[in-house]
Design an enzyme around this catalytic site. Sequence first.
Site, short mmCIF file in Angstrom:
data_model
loop_
_atom_site.label_atom_id
_atom_site.label_comp_id
_atom_site.label_asym_id
_atom_site.label_seq_id
_atom_site.Cartn_x
_atom_site.Cartn_y
_atom_site.Cartn_z
N GLN A 1 -10.60 0.15 -15.44
CA GLN A 1 -11.17 -0.71 -14.39
C GLN A 1 -12.45 -0.10 -13.84
O GLN A 1 -13.45 -0.80 -13.61
CB GLN A 1 -10.13 -0.89 -13.28
N GLY B 1 -1.96 6.48 -2.18
CA GLY B 1 -3.16 6.37 -3.02
C GLY B 1 -4.19 5.45 -2.37
O GLY B 1 -5.37 5.79 -2.25
N HIS B 2 -3.73 4.27 -1.95
CA HIS B 2 -4.64 3.34 -1.27
C HIS B 2 -5.19 3.98 0.01
O HIS B 2 -6.38 3.86 0.32
CB HIS B 2 -3.90 2.06 -0.87
N GLN C 1 -9.17 6.43 -9.69
CA GLN C 1 -9.19 6.86 -11.10
C GLN C 1 -7.90 6.44 -11.81
O GLN C 1 -7.86 6.36 -13.03
CB GLN C 1 -9.40 8.38 -11.17
N LYS C 2 -6.85 6.12 -11.04
CA LYS C 2 -5.59 5.62 -11.61
C LYS C 2 -5.86 4.50 -12.61
O LYS C 2 -5.23 4.43 -13.66
CB LYS C 2 -4.70 5.13 -10.47
N LEU D 1 0.80 -1.22 0.00
CA LEU D 1 0.00 0.00 0.00
C LEU D 1 0.84 1.27 0.00
O LEU D 1 1.95 1.30 0.52
CB LEU D 1 -0.93 -0.01 1.22
N HIS D 2 0.26 2.32 -0.60
CA HIS D 2 0.87 3.64 -0.63
C HIS D 2 -0.21 4.68 -0.35
O HIS D 2 -1.37 4.31 -0.08
CB HIS D 2 1.56 3.88 -1.98
N ARG E 1 3.86 -0.79 -8.43
CA ARG E 1 4.84 -1.24 -9.43
C ARG E 1 5.98 -0.23 -9.62
O ARG E 1 6.97 -0.58 -10.28
CB ARG E 1 4.15 -1.51 -10.77
N GLN F 1 -6.18 -12.19 -12.65
CA GLN F 1 -6.06 -10.97 -13.46
C GLN F 1 -4.66 -10.77 -14.02
O GLN F 1 -4.39 -9.76 -14.68
CB GLN F 1 -6.54 -9.74 -12.68
P1 AMP Z 1 -4.12 -2.07 -6.52
O1 AMP Z 1 -3.61 -2.48 -5.18
O2 AMP Z 1 -3.07 -1.61 -7.47
O3 AMP Z 1 -5.07 -3.08 -7.12
O4 AMP Z 1 -5.01 -0.77 -6.27
C1 AMP Z 1 -6.09 -0.80 -5.36
C2 AMP Z 1 -6.92 0.42 -5.56
O5 AMP Z 1 -6.13 1.59 -5.31
C3 AMP Z 1 -7.46 0.55 -7.00
O6 AMP Z 1 -8.81 1.01 -6.95
C4 AMP Z 1 -6.54 1.57 -7.60
O7 AMP Z 1 -7.13 2.30 -8.66
C5 AMP Z 1 -6.26 2.47 -6.41
N1 AMP Z 1 -5.03 3.22 -6.63
C6 AMP Z 1 -3.83 2.72 -7.06
N2 AMP Z 1 -2.94 3.71 -7.23
C7 AMP Z 1 -3.58 4.88 -6.91
C8 AMP Z 1 -3.20 6.25 -6.90
N3 AMP Z 1 -1.97 6.64 -7.25
N4 AMP Z 1 -4.13 7.16 -6.53
C9 AMP Z 1 -5.38 6.78 -6.17
N5 AMP Z 1 -5.80 5.50 -6.16
C10 AMP Z 1 -4.92 4.56 -6.53
#
Ligand code: AMP
Length: 280
Positions: free
Chosen positions: A150, A33-34, A145-146, A30-31, A184, A58
């Site tokens: 999806q 964004g999450h 929205q990233k 997690l970062h 990533r 996926q």
């Molecule tokens: P992931 O763990 O990559 O599957 O992402 C989980 C959720 O976090 C998904 O809904 C992504 O769109 C969202 N997410 C990933 N990166 C960002 C970001 N930089 N800003 C906002 N949401 C993000």
Amino acid sequence: MQVVQSVADVRRIHLELGGSWGLVPTMGYLHAGHVSLVERARAENDHVAASIFVNPTQFGPNEDLAAYPRDLARDLSLLEAAGTDLVWTPPVEEVYPAGFQTYVTVEEVTKPLEGAARPTHFRGVATVVAKLFNVFQPDRAYFGQKDAQQVVVLRQMARDLDFPLEIVVCPIRREADGLALSSRNTYLTPEQRAAAPVLFRALCAAQEAWLAGEHDGEGLRRVMRDVLAREPLARPDYVSAANPQTLVELGDARRGVLLSMAVRIGKARLIDNLLLAQEA
Ligand code: AMP
């Protein structure tokens, strides 16, 4: 914060606590964004649930499933600090038990862009998210929205299959130099990391052109391709100026456009996007 592995435990805690629930599905590592998704869910619901599951269905055969970064202890401390009530960290067999054979296929909007480059990706995403919706039965589910396509795919699925919940889309969180936060990004060497903001620069150049009156889709794609071409480490996979609802490439982008791209830099395949909408 309760951390559980089984579907039965999620269901039991949901019943015990009652109230409204917001769900944040993630693949972990997690970062900020999450965390922004969790904070939004925290503000809008009685309880917040998150899932951490690197969903094998996926990933394509030559993708980074085995290498996908993981750090459960750090993830749990970030989720706890952000006010999460319940975290589901299922083993693969809990989500896909022996004999599993049912998948969700969303048709048209999964064909272009990411779907063209990753043909089985959205079948895996739609299937696991349908399962998450059934397991958690949230009132609201939070996505970034990233991953613009999806969001389009999951909205379509929720509408078509009558999932009784609201899909909430949160803005893209970025580093100071514009690089969209992504698990990533960890694949990038320092030199590649320095090159990576080229995606956002290309999107911003197209936005400027659009605001200055360039409303031809091909013109906007050209602006983005030209910026990417000046960065030797960037290998574009696709560059798109599409209808934000149908994801079909636009000729006339006057009324609004989803600018998006996938670009390989070293081992990483980075995606980014910018949604331009005409003021009503
Ligand atoms: P992931 O763990 O990559 O599957 O992402 C989980 C959720 O976090 C998904 O809904 C992504 O769109 C969202 N997410 C990933 N990166 C960002 C970001 N930089 N800003 C906002 N949401 C993000």
